[in-house]
Write an enzyme that holds these catalytic residues in place. Structure first.
Site, PDB file in Angstrom:
ATOM      1  N   LYS A  63     -15.636  -3.307   3.508  1.00 18.68           N
ATOM      2  CA  LYS A  63     -15.038  -3.748   2.256  1.00 18.68           C
ATOM      3  C   LYS A  63     -16.110  -4.507   1.480  1.00 18.68           C
ATOM      4  O   LYS A  63     -16.575  -5.563   1.933  1.00 18.68           O
ATOM      5  CB  LYS A  63     -13.839  -4.672   2.506  1.00 18.68           C
ATOM      6  CG  LYS A  63     -12.685  -4.033   3.271  1.00 18.68           C
ATOM      7  CD  LYS A  63     -11.639  -5.081   3.621  1.00 18.68           C
ATOM      8  CE  LYS A  63     -10.420  -4.460   4.292  1.00 18.68           C
ATOM      9  NZ  LYS A  63      -9.467  -5.509   4.757  1.00 18.68           N
ATOM     10  N   GLU A 119       0.801  -1.218   0.000  1.00 18.30           N
ATOM     11  CA  GLU A 119       0.000   0.000   0.000  1.00 18.30           C
ATOM     12  C   GLU A 119       0.838   1.274   0.000  1.00 18.30           C
ATOM     13  O   GLU A 119       0.317   2.364   0.208  1.00 18.30           O
ATOM     14  CB  GLU A 119      -0.949  -0.024   1.204  1.00 18.30           C
ATOM     15  CG  GLU A 119      -1.929  -1.190   1.112  1.00 18.30           C
ATOM     16  CD  GLU A 119      -2.807  -1.339   2.336  1.00 18.30           C
ATOM     17  OE1 GLU A 119      -2.693  -0.501   3.253  1.00 18.30           O
ATOM     18  OE2 GLU A 119      -3.598  -2.286   2.371  1.00 18.30           O
TER      19      GLU A 119
END
Length: 430
Positions: free
Chosen positions: A334, A205
């Site tokens: 999510k 990330e």
């Protein structure tokens, strides 16, 4: 204008050079596409991905999912209106027939559901965030920046997966991102000077990977120094995605961390000391994914945000359980954990009705598709986690800049999270 004329799919690549699915829904109003993210750190209760498991891409190909979209799902959804999102998603769930979406595949269902959502926004001639949230949508989320990575996301020995800085003192998304970027630059200089240039390599990330760093407290110290050297003490707090399931051993009921093992009680005491010593406003998955009791105890002991990710997996049934037991006070949302947009929105509404905050989150495997930013705004979430660098991360920030400009004076930074006061008294700047 709103009827589905066709649904197509193709195999594309995510940021890790791994296959994922792109789904296109066609109506008379135009075509809309959605890319499916994929997680590396996955909870055992998540919707199941369908992969080819053959010789291509080490078995990670999604040709089976493409065929499922075009041969099984498309014939069932053609002719239906993209404005009927709940009905479309219920049909997908019914076609699959399993709790874990293992028949059609969670990735397959997610792609179709999201593409239908985006096609609905196209047919309504509305930006996606407005289509999701309605005319009064105005909340711009506080970003959580994963500056130093560990766990499953990196090659470092740090047990915690993400060591985050949170610009809660900013006045806008654009200012928040600018301040965080400057901290990232400063932190890079510190990391290179103390741990070598190789430590500037980044994880999935975009966070740094300091070589030899094993203690989360050392990572937080580095971040604090970067913040303080810039004089930004009044703008930032700290947070962490612990992802404790990754270093939990169910056979011994112990957590392996920093060269030792800890019981649940040991770890709870560690968190208490950590929050006492650092301006930490949020801990995600501080205990393993089935420990509702431990989550409840920590939520009671700490006046800070306790997020359930693997604990809840965006599943209304598990969220109900958590609410009943007082486990956590925030939901990590999510879409591909549960499968459909409708189920994810139901999870968010259930959590919000019961005083839980919502943090909309990316996965470690992302593309440049920016529906995540629109979803965070449309749900009035007030928080977003979407990484730091790499274009698939920065495109989410670029999209938030566009939304902020579109909202103008009507936009409010972080208002969604502040309504529920998720950070407690710890929600103060450094």
């Amino acid at each position: 204008m709103t009827q589905i004329q066709d649904i197509r799919a193709r195999e594309i690549l995510d940021n890790r050079l791994e296959p994922t699915l792109r789904v296109t829904v066609e109506t008379a109003a135009g075509c809309a596409t959605a890319d499916v993210p994929a997680g590396r750190s996955r909870g055992e209760h998540e919707a199941v991905e369908v992969r080819d498991r053959d010789d291509r891409y080490s078995g990670l190909g999604v040709r089976r999912a493409v065929a499922t979209v075009e041969e099984q799902i498309a014939p069932q959804l053609r002719g239906r209106s993209v404005f009927e999102q709940r009905l479309l998603d219920e049909l997908l769930v019914e076609m699959d027939g399993t709790e874990t979406k293992s028949t059609l595949g969670g990735n397959t269902i997610t792609g179709v559901s999201l593409a239908c959502l985006k096609a609905g926004a196209t047919a309504a001639s509305q930006p996606l965030y407005r289509y999701i949230g309605g005319a009064t949508t105005s909340t711009l989320p506080i970003p959580f920046f994963d500056m130093i990575e560990g766990g499953e996301l990196s090659g470092s020995a740090l047990p915690f997966q993400e060591h985050q800085v949170v610009p809660i003192g900013a006045e806008s998304v654009s200012e928040a991102v600018r301040l965080a970027a400057e901290v990232y630059y400063e932190l890079g200089d510190l990391v290179a000077a103390e741990y070598g240039e190789a430590s500037l390599n980044v994880g999935d990330e975009g966070g740094y990977n300091p070589i030899g760093l094993t203690d989360p407290r050392d990572a937080f110290d580095l971040e604090l120094r970067a913040i303080e050297q810039l004089g930004y003490q009044n703008a930032f707090a700290l947070a962490a995605d612990v992802a404790a399931s990754q270093f939990y051993d169910p056979d011994t009921d112990r957590y392996a961390m920093m060269g030792t093992t800890m019981t649940r009680d040991d770890l709870l005491e560690f968190y208490e000391d950590l929050v006492d010593s650092y301006p930490i406003i949020s801990l995600e998955d501080p205990l393993h994914e089935n420990d509702f009791e431990g989550f409840a105890e920590l939520t009671d002991r700490l006046d800070t945000q306790i997020i359930g990710d693997d604990l809840f997996v965006t599943n209304p049934d598990r969220i109900h359980n958590g609410i009943a037991r007082g486990a956590g006070n925030a939901l990590l949302l999510k879409v591909n954990q549960i499968g459909t947009v409708t189920e994810a929105c139901d999870a968010a509404q259930l959590a919000a009705r019961n005083g839980y905050s919502i943090q909309v989150s990316e996965r470690s495997g992302q593309t440049a598709d920016t529906w995540l930013a629109d979803l965070a705004v449309g749900l009035d979430a007030g928080q977003i986690k979407t990484g730091v660098t790499r274009s698939e991360r920065t495109e989410q920030y670029n999209r938030l800049f566009e939304i902020e400009a579109n909202l103008g004076q009507a936009g409010t930074y972080g208002a969604g999270s502040s309504k529920n006061q998720p950070f407690g008294s710890a929600g103060e700047t450094l």
